[in-house]
Design a protein around this motif. Structure first.
Motif, PDB file in Angstrom:
ATOM      1  N   SER C 182       9.084  49.336  70.686  1.00  0.00           N
ATOM      2  CA  SER C 182       9.722  48.610  70.014  1.00  0.00           C
ATOM      3  C   SER C 182       9.904  48.987  68.659  1.00  0.00           C
ATOM      4  CB  SER C 182       8.892  47.156  70.034  1.00  0.00           C
ATOM      5  OG  SER C 182       8.792  46.808  71.409  1.00  0.00           O
ATOM      6  N   TYR C 183       8.674  49.334  68.086  1.00  0.00           N
ATOM      7  CA  TYR C 183       8.682  49.729  66.794  1.00  0.00           C
ATOM      8  C   TYR C 183       9.258  50.843  66.315  1.00  0.00           C
ATOM      9  CZ  TYR C 183       6.016  45.682  64.904  1.00  0.00           C
ATOM     10  OH  TYR C 183       5.992  44.397  64.723  1.00  0.00           O
ATOM     11  N   GLU C 184       9.673  51.846  67.344  1.00  0.00           N
ATOM     12  CA  GLU C 184      10.275  53.039  67.097  1.00  0.00           C
ATOM     13  C   GLU C 184      11.593  52.863  66.403  1.00  0.00           C
ATOM     14  OE1 GLU C 184      10.163  56.594  69.899  1.00  0.00           O
ATOM     15  OE2 GLU C 184       8.386  56.046  68.810  1.00  0.00           O
ATOM     16  N   ILE C 185      12.330  51.600  66.831  1.00  0.00           N
ATOM     17  CA  ILE C 185      13.567  51.297  66.549  1.00  0.00           C
ATOM     18  C   ILE C 185      13.770  51.112  64.981  1.00  0.00           C
ATOM     19  CG2 ILE C 185      15.480  49.751  66.757  1.00  0.00           C
ATOM     20  CD1 ILE C 185      14.324  49.785  69.746  1.00  0.00           C
ATOM     21  N   PRO C 186      12.794  49.986  64.409  1.00  0.00           N
ATOM     22  CA  PRO C 186      13.059  49.857  62.945  1.00  0.00           C
ATOM     23  C   PRO C 186      12.397  51.079  62.079  1.00  0.00           C
ATOM     24  CG  PRO C 186      11.410  48.559  63.899  1.00  0.00           C
ATOM     25  CD  PRO C 186      12.082  49.160  65.118  1.00  0.00           C
ATOM     26  N   LEU C 187      11.441  51.910  62.615  1.00  0.00           N
ATOM     27  CA  LEU C 187      11.158  53.109  62.066  1.00  0.00           C
ATOM     28  C   LEU C 187      12.431  53.891  61.651  1.00  0.00           C
ATOM     29  CD1 LEU C 187       8.089  54.107  61.195  1.00  0.00           C
ATOM     30  CD2 LEU C 187       8.251  55.339  63.263  1.00  0.00           C
ATOM     31  N   VAL C 188      12.934  54.234  63.067  1.00  0.00           N
ATOM     32  CA  VAL C 188      14.159  55.326  62.916  1.00  0.00           C
ATOM     33  C   VAL C 188      15.082  54.832  61.996  1.00  0.00           C
ATOM     34  CG1 VAL C 188      15.759  56.667  64.327  1.00  0.00           C
ATOM     35  CG2 VAL C 188      13.158  56.366  65.187  1.00  0.00           C
ATOM     36  N   LEU C 189      15.336  53.508  62.069  1.00  0.00           N
ATOM     37  CA  LEU C 189      16.694  52.871  61.364  1.00  0.00           C
ATOM     38  C   LEU C 189      16.344  52.988  59.782  1.00  0.00           C
ATOM     39  CD1 LEU C 189      17.678  49.759  63.413  1.00  0.00           C
ATOM     40  CD2 LEU C 189      18.847  51.958  63.219  1.00  0.00           C
ATOM     41  N   ALA C 339      16.044  46.775  58.646  1.00  0.00           N
ATOM     42  CA  ALA C 339      16.812  47.943  58.540  1.00  0.00           C
ATOM     43  C   ALA C 339      18.029  48.266  58.858  1.00  0.00           C
ATOM     44  CB  ALA C 339      15.822  48.728  59.787  1.00  0.00           C
ATOM     45  N   LEU C 340      18.702  47.303  59.425  1.00  0.00           N
ATOM     46  CA  LEU C 340      20.218  47.339  59.678  1.00  0.00           C
ATOM     47  C   LEU C 340      20.827  47.078  58.399  1.00  0.00           C
ATOM     48  CD1 LEU C 340      20.738  46.042  63.265  1.00  0.00           C
ATOM     49  CD2 LEU C 340      21.118  48.420  62.653  1.00  0.00           C
ATOM     50  N   VAL C 341      20.289  46.002  57.806  1.00  0.00           N
ATOM     51  CA  VAL C 341      20.836  45.601  56.409  1.00  0.00           C
ATOM     52  C   VAL C 341      20.812  46.810  55.402  1.00  0.00           C
ATOM     53  CG1 VAL C 341      20.382  44.219  54.336  1.00  0.00           C
ATOM     54  CG2 VAL C 341      20.444  43.158  56.282  1.00  0.00           C
ATOM     55  N   SER C 342      19.576  47.480  55.449  1.00  0.00           N
ATOM     56  CA  SER C 342      19.295  48.643  54.424  1.00  0.00           C
ATOM     57  C   SER C 342      20.216  49.711  54.935  1.00  0.00           C
ATOM     58  CB  SER C 342      17.886  49.086  54.799  1.00  0.00           C
ATOM     59  OG  SER C 342      17.475  50.431  54.271  1.00  0.00           O
ATOM     60  N   LEU C 343      20.604  49.768  56.193  1.00  0.00           N
ATOM     61  CA  LEU C 343      21.392  50.784  56.691  1.00  0.00           C
ATOM     62  C   LEU C 343      22.905  50.755  56.477  1.00  0.00           C
ATOM     63  CD1 LEU C 343      21.688  53.486  58.098  1.00  0.00           C
ATOM     64  CD2 LEU C 343      21.839  52.202  60.283  1.00  0.00           C
ATOM     65  N   VAL C 344      23.170  49.482  56.315  1.00  0.00           N
ATOM     66  CA  VAL C 344      24.840  49.156  55.870  1.00  0.00           C
ATOM     67  C   VAL C 344      24.928  49.331  54.449  1.00  0.00           C
ATOM     68  CG1 VAL C 344      26.354  47.266  55.991  1.00  0.00           C
ATOM     69  CG2 VAL C 344      24.884  47.677  57.986  1.00  0.00           C
ATOM     70  N   LEU C 345      23.893  48.630  53.731  1.00  0.00           N
ATOM     71  CA  LEU C 345      23.696  48.755  52.458  1.00  0.00           C
ATOM     72  C   LEU C 345      23.984  50.098  51.613  1.00  0.00           C
ATOM     73  CD1 LEU C 345      21.764  45.816  51.112  1.00  0.00           C
ATOM     74  CD2 LEU C 345      24.252  46.029  51.263  1.00  0.00           C
ATOM     75  N   THR C 346      23.097  51.275  52.301  1.00  0.00           N
ATOM     76  CA  THR C 346      23.071  52.343  51.887  1.00  0.00           C
ATOM     77  C   THR C 346      24.502  53.026  52.228  1.00  0.00           C
ATOM     78  OG1 THR C 346      20.644  52.225  52.683  1.00  0.00           O
ATOM     79  CG2 THR C 346      21.655  54.536  52.242  1.00  0.00           C
ATOM     80  N   SER C 347      25.096  52.816  53.422  1.00  0.00           N
ATOM     81  CA  SER C 347      26.296  53.528  53.792  1.00  0.00           C
ATOM     82  C   SER C 347      27.502  53.046  52.721  1.00  0.00           C
ATOM     83  CB  SER C 347      26.530  53.599  55.111  1.00  0.00           C
ATOM     84  OG  SER C 347      25.844  52.413  55.642  1.00  0.00           O
ATOM     85  N   ALA C 348      27.260  51.736  52.303  1.00  0.00           N
ATOM     86  CA  ALA C 348      28.514  51.252  51.559  1.00  0.00           C
ATOM     87  C   ALA C 348      27.849  51.944  50.333  1.00  0.00           C
ATOM     88  CB  ALA C 348      28.123  49.647  51.443  1.00  0.00           C
ATOM     89  N   GLY C 349      26.910  52.122  49.747  1.00  0.00           N
ATOM     90  CA  GLY C 349      26.509  52.732  48.567  1.00  0.00           C
ATOM     91  C   GLY C 349      26.933  54.026  48.510  1.00  0.00           C
ATOM     92  N   MET C 350      27.005  54.873  49.493  1.00  0.00           N
ATOM     93  CA  MET C 350      27.389  56.182  49.447  1.00  0.00           C
ATOM     94  C   MET C 350      28.901  56.109  49.439  1.00  0.00           C
ATOM     95  SD  MET C 350      24.543  57.602  49.986  1.00  0.00           S
ATOM     96  CE  MET C 350      24.878  59.325  50.140  1.00  0.00           C
ATOM     97  N   LEU C 351      29.564  55.157  49.810  1.00  0.00           N
ATOM     98  CA  LEU C 351      30.972  54.933  49.724  1.00  0.00           C
ATOM     99  C   LEU C 351      31.613  55.080  48.281  1.00  0.00           C
ATOM    100  CD1 LEU C 351      32.156  53.224  52.744  1.00  0.00           C
ATOM    101  CD2 LEU C 351      32.345  55.506  52.390  1.00  0.00           C
ATOM    102  N   VAL C 352      30.765  54.604  47.363  1.00  0.00           N
ATOM    103  CA  VAL C 352      31.095  54.141  46.103  1.00  0.00           C
ATOM    104  C   VAL C 352      31.351  55.638  45.325  1.00  0.00           C
ATOM    105  CG1 VAL C 352      30.555  53.298  43.752  1.00  0.00           C
ATOM    106  CG2 VAL C 352      29.874  52.108  45.906  1.00  0.00           C
TER     107      VAL C 352
END
Lengths: 152, 111, 410, 373, 167
Positions: C182-189, C339-352
């Protein structure tokens, strides 16, 4: 302050409902007939003016001289803050049987098992009557007065 | 030293595949069958990756297709993961209902 | 001074020292290239292993002393100066113990368990970055490799748990599987956020790129990674796999002597590996203000990794344990969405366009602030001690008065 | 795990880190969820009741110490009060006030220990709390030691009084303890009772409904935690409890948290009682003039039987004595709160996880020496 | 592939993989089978490394050894009491025949030279991982998305199927 219900008064209360139930009364306890034990206890618990909802303690005493075991029940009403002691005598000391009170007060479960374990009183209607402290292969009942530890 | 060629990988892949096939067909336990299937998936992946590495480099529409085999291997891996998850879920469900996971005895649909 | 500077440069960069040694070796003995390669590989592995071994001793001893301090007692202080030889004494005692294999145990697997426990934790060390150019192995997939090999520890747990023929061990094994997977998933994300910002999975590049440490850029990912790595490394408060108050010692209940030491060392190695990885991913490896101009980078890296480990000890000395279902829901309902929030925000930030790092940082911090606010507003009001006590007392008094009234009537 | 698997039986104990002694629980679990549970006891059965039948009344006192070895003073108090009731002896007032002080100190020590092990059972092994609570308990044990030379099995109460008067250093020591504790209680409240992890682990866990608690004969913090304000010190005052001012603490939900909190706040109430006891402690003798202490072999209470209960730290501690007029009790029975509080253990645990079982057992606060006797 | 290192690595890994695969189907103990299966996964991962496909190596260990094998072992544990053994079913002889004949067919095809016996690996213009990323997100972006959806559906489906019915 917990009022110790005078045994005589208690006996009168019980006699009013179950004329045959009370065998004897002394300064400490009311002695009931074994056959009437369950229904008297049921009555004591369910009658709202008595409401003896709490079984404080249940134990046995071995009167070897007179050849009987005596079971002692300390019963209390938390609501009215009253207390009464009930007693029951077994019929002889070989394989005595007494009705179980587990259905009325659940706390009797372990205490009856303890009495079975240490005195050898069988409780009719007990759901799980096994030795409580001693191992199942143990022979004899240690708290009886004629128990000799080395002779088991 | 004898060089290792594409055929070596393909023979290995074939061996793994056939062992997996045997396991998938012959076993009486659903989990063991699943294991056989996973073996087959792996065999196929080995073949695909070997093809992609030993094949000629070429480009299609300006894109390198050198790693097509590896890309496919990744898809297979994805599907295998999905298959394992679903398969085990089904096994659990059946086990709960029937207390057995012997496919020979799961003949509810037969009559 | 030239002399000192000459040697200092070697101390500064251990890998160049190692390279010089190898070059000298080749020139002296004329060994073929593959033999030198072997020596190179084994030497590097040995170095990493030595570091792990020494670190284990330091960390175990440090943890025991620190826990002692946290618990208002002394900790081991008898054997040797300040108790430093305590661990050696313990190790000697353990070596002297008989290795008992329980009846009904699945022998080969039982024996393999502790070995398998140690290997994956050790393998992760291949990709750590001890300095700007110092990494045992430079891999394009460094981060992925680390996650992959450390995920194998679950195997050791259930091999040991299953083969021990002990119900506590089986409990531990089942919990281990549930928890680790279970914890592998947030870790990898969480790691993916870092990979997105860095644009690579190469640990060396990631560490080198951190002119600003990613801890400041990716606070949410840092949070998720920290919690998840505590769970993965199986440390209190998330060590339900070997919760001593419930299942005795979990999967290694039946192991004694040397085998137990293996598990113990593996646990610390694992925790150290995650501490070092956190350092690489979020704290910039060897970078530390101006200190990295003065001290050799590998020393700073090691010290920073120990600092992360110290935080783990601190947590251990503070929190009681979670229950398994609470642990699971924390993983799935809190960490994965975060982790998903972080992922989405990061990718959004990378688009700027322009300043992607700044954009990511702004997005992340705003989101982190919002999340903290939301959590704070949703938290139940903490109990106030006077109020709590008054409530309990008043309830009692009210009931008591009612009873006196009743008994007065009857 | 929400997977129905083969239910299997696990033995927690008799040797297990969290069973508070040699107590064994036979768990039937489905995955991690408890389906059935059987407490198994008797590993520490020493036959105290049988032994007492061979001893004189005074010789029985040390045996009572060894039942609930974390609350020796309370055990002795209950026993000597039962014998005094049997023989009709009235101890001098100073002895009674001293008895109250020591009973309350013992209650504090027992509750502190319960809180410490409870947190330990939650997995707080690395935390300081056990040692912090241990430090306070140590102060109490020091007071015991200076008074009677013993820390755990004190053997201080005597029939008709107490063994000896307290030494002069007793008062400053108790004073210091009373001064230190309130701020520490505040600290512990922030640290323990208000900790989110403790709340998550204990709130709503192992609920014991009021009716079940009464039917099962639970007493002490178990009963009060379920919302029944039953405290023998209030409802059936003995010693001078009716003359001191204190509150009964009750819980609202009957979960582990409430039981824990009842114990927690009772510490403060005990401090209040001790404070008042110190104020009102009269001068005078600490022994009944005809104390049978030194002539123990010849002390013969009249024929009869008696049931005397006190509010021990674990619950209602009752002694049922039958005297046949000889020097030894004919029947010596202890109503052991630890044993009887275990009656609803099965109902409380079913449906919860294994980890919760440990917490629930910790919140029941048993001492196996008393369960098995 | 002619260098000493990779050739030795290939032979070792290939033998390990085949022996472990035989162990998977041959072992009487299902738990041992699962462990053997993990060994196969790891050996195959090693083969990917021999083929210098690092990314697949990582993914293989993570997904197969780290997740699928763990799931399988979990299943073995949970269903252990009923199915302790790992016996063959009724149709093991036809299965063996089928598997063997399939292998013979494939071997014959390979021996006939269906594929060029190339021993040189294609040189990679840039890092393997970058290339995979290009392949996945340019020509194969649609399959990639579909695969993601498949995974999502499988996850939901697995949860729905394995969930305990309430009430």
């Amino acid at each position: 302050m917990t009022v110790r219900l005078d045994p005589a008064d208690a006996a009168a209360l019980i006699r009013a409902r179950f004329p045959e139930a009370v065998e004897a009364v002394d300064g400490f306890a009311v002695r009931l007939a074994t056959s009437a034990l369950v229904e008297v206890c049921q009555y004591l618990r369910d009658e709202p003016s008595l409401a003896f909802d709490y079984l404080v303690m249940e134990t046995a005493v071995d009167y070897i001289e007179d050849d009987y075991l005596e079971l002692v029940y300390v019963v209390r009403s938390l609501q009215h803050n009253r207390e009464v002691v009930l007693k029951v005598r077994t019929d002889g000391r070989d394989d005595p049987v007494v009705p179980s009170l587990v259905d009325i007060w659940q706390t009797a479960e372990f205490q009856e098992r303890e009495i079975y374990d240490l005195f050898g009183v069988r409780f009719a209607g007990h759901p799980d009557l096994r030795r409580l402290f001693l191992w199942d292969e143990f022979r004899g009942y240690p708290l009886r007065k004629d128990f000799l530890p080395l002779a088991q | 030293m004898m060089p290792v060629t594409l055929n070596h990988f393909l023979v290995l892949s074939a061996m793994l595949f056939c062992i997996g096939l045997y396991g998938a067909l012959a076993k009486r336990n659903a989990v063991a069958i699943l294991m056989g299937i996973e073996l087959m998936f792996n065999a196929v992946n080995v073949a695909l990756v070997a093809f992609s590495r030993f094949g000629p480099a070429s480009t299609v529409a300006g894109q390198s297709v050198l790693l097509t085999g590896q890309a496919f291997a990744i898809f297979i891996l994805t599907v295998a993961a999905a298959e394992a998850a679903l398969g085990l879920a089904i096994i659990f469900a059946i086990y709960r209902r029937r207390e057995t996971i012997d496919p020979d005895r799961l003949n509810l649909l037969k009559w | 001074m030239d002399f000192v500077a000459f040697y200092y440069q070697y101390i500064w960069n251990l890998s160049s020292m190692w390279g010089s040694v190898l070059a000298w070796l080749q020139s002296q003995t004329g060994l073929p290239g593959w033999a030198i390669y072997l020596v190179f590989g084994f030497g590097g592995a040995l170095g990493a292993f030595l570091w792990v071994a020494i670190s284990n001793i330091i960390l175990v001893f440090g943890e025991r002393r620190l826990l002692g301090r946290f618990q208002i007692r002394f900790g081991p202080n008898r054997v040797g100066p300040n108790g430093t030889l305590q661990l050696i004494a313990d190790a000697l005692k353990s070596v002297g113990k008989e290795l008992v294999i329980p009846a009904g145990a699945d022998k080969p697997i039982y024996v393999l368990g502790p070995i398998v426990a140690f290997i994956p934790a050790m393998m992760g060390f291949a990709v750590f970055t001890f300095g700007p150019t110092m990494s045992p192995v430079t891999m394009d997939i460094g981060v992925l490799y680390f996650q992959a090999v450390t995920s194998l520890t679950a195997f050791a747990a259930f091999m040991a748990g299953w083969s021990s023929n002990n119900k506590f061990a089986l409990f531990g094994a089942m919990r281990a599987v549930a928890q680790f997977v279970s914890y592998e998933i947030p870790l990898v994300l969480a790691v993916i956020s870092v990979v997105l910002v860095a644009g690579t999975m190469n640990t060396l590049t990631i560490a080198n790129q951190q002119t600003i440490v990613y801890a400041l850029v990716l606070p949410i990912a840092l949070f998720v990674f920290t919690i998840a790595s505590i769970a993965e490394a199986n440390r209190t408060p998330m060590d339900i796999v070997e919760a001593e108050s419930e299942i005795v010692a979990g999967y290694h209940t039946e192991y004694g002597g040397m085998a137990f030491i293996m598990f113990y060392a593996a646990e610390y190695t694992h925790a150290l590996a995650f501490g070092a990885m956190l350092n690489v991913l979020f704290l910039g490896g060897w970078k530390l203000f101006w200190l990295d101009q003065v001290l050799p980078p590998w020393l700073l890296f090691i010290l920073k990794s120990y600092f992360v480990f110290f935080i783990l000890i601190w947590m251990r000395a503070t929190f009681p344990r979670l229950r398994i279902d609470q642990l699971m829901s924390l993983g799935w309902k809190v960490l994965v969405p975060l982790a998903l929030v972080s992922l989405v925000l990061t990718s959004a930030g990378m688009l700027v366009p322009g300043l992607p790092l700044l954009a990511v940082a702004i997005f992340q911090w705003v989101a982190a602030g919002l999340i903290i606010l939301a959590v704070l507003s949703r938290l139940p009001r903490r109990t106030n001690r006077e109020e709590d006590m008054r409530a309990r007392r008043l309830a009692a008094q009210a009931a008591m008065t009612a009873r006196t009234a009743v008994s007065a009537q009857s | 795990m929400a997977l129905k698997t083969e239910p299997f039986v696990v033995n927690i104990g008799p040797q297990h880190p969290s069973t508070h002694g040699v107590f064994r629980v036979q768990l039937t679990v489905d995955g991690e969820t408890i389906v059935d549970l059987k407490p198994v006891m008797g590993y520490l059965h020493r036959g105290t009741e049988k032994l007492a039948e061979e001893k004189t009344y005074t010789q029985c006192i040390p045996y009572t110490d060894r039942m609930d070895y974390l609350a020796a003073m309370s055990n002795e108090l209950g026993y000597v009060m039962a014998v005094e009731k049997l023989a009709g002896i009235e101890p001098p007032p100073r002895a009674k006030w001293l008895r109250m002080i020591f009973a309350e100190l013992q209650r504090i020590s027992s509750h502190l220990f319960a809180a410490a092990t409870f947190f330990q059972d939650l997995g707080g092994w690395g935390t300081a709390i056990m040692y912090m609570l241990g430090r306070d308990r140590e102060q109490i044990l020091d007071i015991f030691e200076m008074t009677c030379g013993q820390r755990l099995t004190t053997n201080y109460m005597r029939i008709g009084g107490v063994a000896q008067d307290v030494p002069p250093e007793f008062f400053p020591a108790v004073r210091r303890f009373l001064d230190d504790m309130p701020s520490r209680i505040d600290e512990y409240f922030d640290f323990l009772a208000d900790s989110d992890l403790l709340l998550t682990r204990t709130k709503g866990v192992g609920i014991l409904p009021k009716e079940l608690a009464i039917s099962c004969g639970c007493s002490g913090p178990m009963l009060r935690g379920s919302g029944v304000p039953w405290d023998l010190r209030k409802t059936n005052p003995y010693l001078y409890y009716d003359e001191v001012d204190f509150d009964v603490i009750v819980g609202q939900n009957g979960d582990c948290y409430d039981r824990f909190m009842v114990r927690f706040w009772e510490v403060g109430q005990s401090l209040r009682i001790i404070e008042q006891c110190l104020e009102r402690l009269p001068d005078g003798d600490v022994r009944h003039p005809f104390s049978p202490d030194f002539v123990s072999g010849t002390f013969r209470p009249p024929k009869g039987e008696v049931y005397q209960a006190i509010e021990g730290p674990k619950g209602e501690l009752g002694y049922y004595l039958v005297s046949d007029g000889t020097t030894a009790p004919y029947r010596f029975h202890v109503r052991a709160p630890s044993l009887i509080n275990l009656t609803p253990f099965r109902e409380m645990c079913i449906g919860w996880k294994v980890a919760d079982m440990i917490v629930i057992l910790g919140s029941v606060d048993i001492v196996v020496g008393e369960v098995d006797r | 592939m002619t260098e000493l290192g990779p050739v030795i690595a290939f032979w070792v890994l290939a033998v390990v993989a085949v022996v472990a695969a035989v162990g998977v189907v041959g072992s009487r103990n299902l738990f041992h089978s699962a462990i053997f299966l993990t060994v196969v996964f790891l050996a195959v991962a090693g083969l990917y490394l021999v083929l210098s496909s690092d990314f697949l190596f990582g993914v293989q260990i993570m997904v197969y050894a780290g997740a699928i094998a763990v799931l399988i072992v979990f299943a073995v544990m949970l269903t252990h009491n009923i199915q302790a053994g790992n016996q063959e079913g009724r149709q093991w002889i036809p299965a063996l025949g089928l598997a063997l004949s399939l292998f013979v067919v494939m071997a014959v095809v390979l021996a006939a030279g269906a594929f060029p016996a190339s021993s040189t690996m294609a040189a990679l213009p840039e890092s393997n991982t970058t290339l995979i990323a290009r392949a996945l997100f340019n020509p194969y972006v649609l399959p990639f998305e579909i695969a993601s959806v498949v995974l999502l559906v499988a996850m939901i489906g697995a949860i729905v199927i394995a969930r305990e019915e309430r009430g």
